[in-house]
Structures are given as C-alpha cells and as structure tokens.
Design an enzyme around this catalytic site. Structure first.
Site, mmCIF file in Angstrom:
data_model
loop_
_atom_site.group_PDB
_atom_site.id
_atom_site.type_symbol
_atom_site.label_atom_id
_atom_site.label_comp_id
_atom_site.label_asym_id
_atom_site.label_seq_id
_atom_site.Cartn_x
_atom_site.Cartn_y
_atom_site.Cartn_z
ATOM 1 N N TYR A 276 0.803 -1.222 0.000
ATOM 2 C CA TYR A 276 0.000 0.000 0.000
ATOM 3 C C TYR A 276 0.838 1.276 0.000
ATOM 4 O O TYR A 276 0.281 2.379 0.061
ATOM 5 C CB TYR A 276 -0.939 0.000 1.208
ATOM 6 C CG TYR A 276 -1.926 -1.143 1.186
ATOM 7 C CD1 TYR A 276 -3.018 -1.131 0.328
ATOM 8 C CD2 TYR A 276 -1.743 -2.251 2.011
ATOM 9 C CE1 TYR A 276 -3.919 -2.187 0.296
ATOM 10 C CE2 TYR A 276 -2.641 -3.312 1.989
ATOM 11 C CZ TYR A 276 -3.725 -3.274 1.130
ATOM 12 O OH TYR A 276 -4.609 -4.327 1.097
ATOM 13 N N HIS B 236 -4.837 6.085 -0.932
ATOM 14 C CA HIS B 236 -5.426 5.947 0.403
ATOM 15 C C HIS B 236 -4.408 6.241 1.506
ATOM 16 O O HIS B 236 -4.794 6.462 2.656
ATOM 17 C CB HIS B 236 -5.969 4.526 0.562
ATOM 18 C CG HIS B 236 -7.276 4.452 1.291
ATOM 19 N ND1 HIS B 236 -8.159 5.510 1.390
ATOM 20 C CD2 HIS B 236 -7.873 3.418 1.966
ATOM 21 C CE1 HIS B 236 -9.225 5.141 2.079
ATOM 22 N NE2 HIS B 236 -9.073 3.881 2.448
ATOM 23 N N TYR C 144 -4.987 -1.838 9.841
ATOM 24 C CA TYR C 144 -5.559 -1.443 8.558
ATOM 25 C C TYR C 144 -6.461 -0.235 8.769
ATOM 26 O O TYR C 144 -6.894 0.065 9.889
ATOM 27 C CB TYR C 144 -6.310 -2.609 7.916
ATOM 28 C CG TYR C 144 -5.378 -3.623 7.296
ATOM 29 C CD1 TYR C 144 -4.746 -3.350 6.087
ATOM 30 C CD2 TYR C 144 -5.103 -4.828 7.938
ATOM 31 C CE1 TYR C 144 -3.861 -4.256 5.519
ATOM 32 C CE2 TYR C 144 -4.223 -5.746 7.382
ATOM 33 C CZ TYR C 144 -3.603 -5.450 6.167
ATOM 34 O OH TYR C 144 -2.717 -6.345 5.621
#
Length: 270
Positions: free
Chosen positions: A21, A26, A105
C-alpha cells in the site's frame, strides 16, 4: 495577541500498513505526516505495540527568522500579516507535536488513536476552532471529492464515508476532532451525475483509492507534500481557524508561487 506557553497536538496519518500500500492514494495522510515531521526534525519513529502504531514526539518552536523555515505561508502571502507576526508573535509559539501512524488497517485506525490518547492522557476540547491550550487531535486523510492538489481542514463532523475516520469517531466516541482532507482526485465516472456516485458495472471505488497515483500526479507529489507541510505548520502555531482560511484560499499551484526559495550554500573563493 494572547499566546500559550505549552500545548499538545496529536496528528494522525491514516494509511494501510505494508509495502503493498505504499504510495497509494489511500495512504496520502500517512505520507503527509511523515514528510512534515521529517522536514522539521528528521524524527525517529518507534513501534509501540500498546498503541498499535508507530509514534514520535517533536517540540516545535516558531521562529520567523529561522534560516531554513523563516516565514510561514501566511506571512509569505501578506506583508501586513508578516508585520503583525513580527510585532505580536503567534498564538502557539511552542507546541509538542505527537505523531501517530497506526499499524492497523485503515478501518481499524480508531483502536490505535484511542490507545494513544489513553496512554498519554489526551483530553480533547469541544471545538477545534476555539483558541485555547487544550489538547487537539488532527487526522490527516485522503478525500476523493477534492481534486489533486487541494486540501481542506474540517473542525468536526461525520466521516464522509472515510472508513478510518469512521472508526476513530466510533472509538473516541465523538465527532469533535479536526481533520485535514487531502484531495486525491476521483475517477471520471464518480463525477458523472447520472451515476450518482455509484460505479458503473465492473468498476470499484476501492480499486481507485487503493491504486497508485498517476504519473503526472507522482511528478507533483513533492510539491503537494511541501504544501501540506506548510499548512500543518500554520495549524500547529496559529490554530485551526487560520489554517482553515488559508487552505480554502490556496492550492498546490498557488503555493508554488509563494514557496520559499532555497538559498545557495556559501562558497569560498578558489
């Protein structure tokens, strides 16, 4: 101008953990916080299992004569404001900034924030726009409704569909904390009124926000992170109200015009 000798700010950079990620849309909140704190002190992050995240603390002192940082963005935008700053100072000349990068997360970010606040006895005030010496929480997050290069502060309110903010609201049991929403743009279908914000068949919003930035956005990324750092410096030393007005009237393009020029290092004659 009234100033307060000692205040604390907890700034949380939202994102998902792991290499998968890194540098995704995000994770822009996490990227912005890391850039800001590295810029101001090259901090060492510590993994703290009890708070489910990485933490650090940096002591900020405002000094408009600093050879590296000098005037903040407000003073660079207005000579009148610069003169006022020199004469009166800023509301928060010294601030202890605590940084938190949740290792959970995104949709479990609240557990990390709540654990940190309990461990450090953070007590939030009821209105982030009021200038006082209470503790503050500021959450840095991505926002799909803002174009890339735009940022907006929000003193309180709902999650706007952002799962990390939603979980923080749930865990700290209040919506009365500030956010800095960093625009990541949106796919073309998102802005089409006929879709009403719903993806066409075969397309998902998650795929967009978890995806990498476009090449032209990557080229602008350093400028965007410098811009968010300039906004955060105003927030830290002048408070939410001043930072909100500044963010509403500027974007990364106008920042480029007002950004400080780097001084060439002194050189001795050969």
């Amino acid at each position: 101008m009234t100033s307060f000798s000692h205040v604390r700010r907890l700034i949380v950079g939202l994102g998902n953990p792991g290499e998968k990620y890194e540098n995704t849309r995000h994770n822009i909140g996490k990227m912005a916080l890391m850039h800001f704190l590295k810029l101001h002190g090259k901090p060492t992050w510590h993994e703290v299992k009890a708070v489910h995240g990485e933490t650090m603390m940096h002591h900020f002192n405002f000094d408009h004569t600093h050879k590296r940082f000098g005037d903040d963005l407000i003073d660079r935008m207005s000579e009148r404001r610069k003169a006022r700053t020199i004469a009166e100072g800023v509301p928060y000349p010294t601030v202890d900034v605590h940084g938190l990068l949740p290792s959970t997360y995104m949709n479990r970010s609240g557990m990390s924030v709540k654990s940190f606040m309990n461990a450090h006895q953070f007590r939030l005030k009821n209105n982030a726009l009021v200038i006082n010496k209470h503790d503050e929480l500021l959450v840095l997050t991505d926002d799909i409704t803002l174009p890339f290069g735009s940022c907006r502060f929000k003193p309180k309110g709902g999650s706007g569909g952002q799962n990390g903010v939603k979980d923080i609201i749930k865990c700290v049991a209040t919506e009365k904390f500030a956010r800095l929403k960093i625009g990541i743009g949106s796919p073309s279908w998102f802005l089409d009124p006929s879709n009403k914000g719903n993806p066409p068949p075969g397309l998902q919003l998650d795929k967009y926000v978890l995806g990498k930035f476009m090449p032209h956005e990557q080229d602008e990324m350093n400028e965007l992170l410098e811009f968010t750092s300039a906004l955060l410096r105003v927030y830290v030393h002048r408070g939410m109200n001043e930072a909100t007005k500044l963010a509403n009237s500027t974007d990364v393009n106008s920042y480029k015009i007002k950004k400080p020029t780097k001084k060439a290092p002194n050189s001795e004659p050969l």
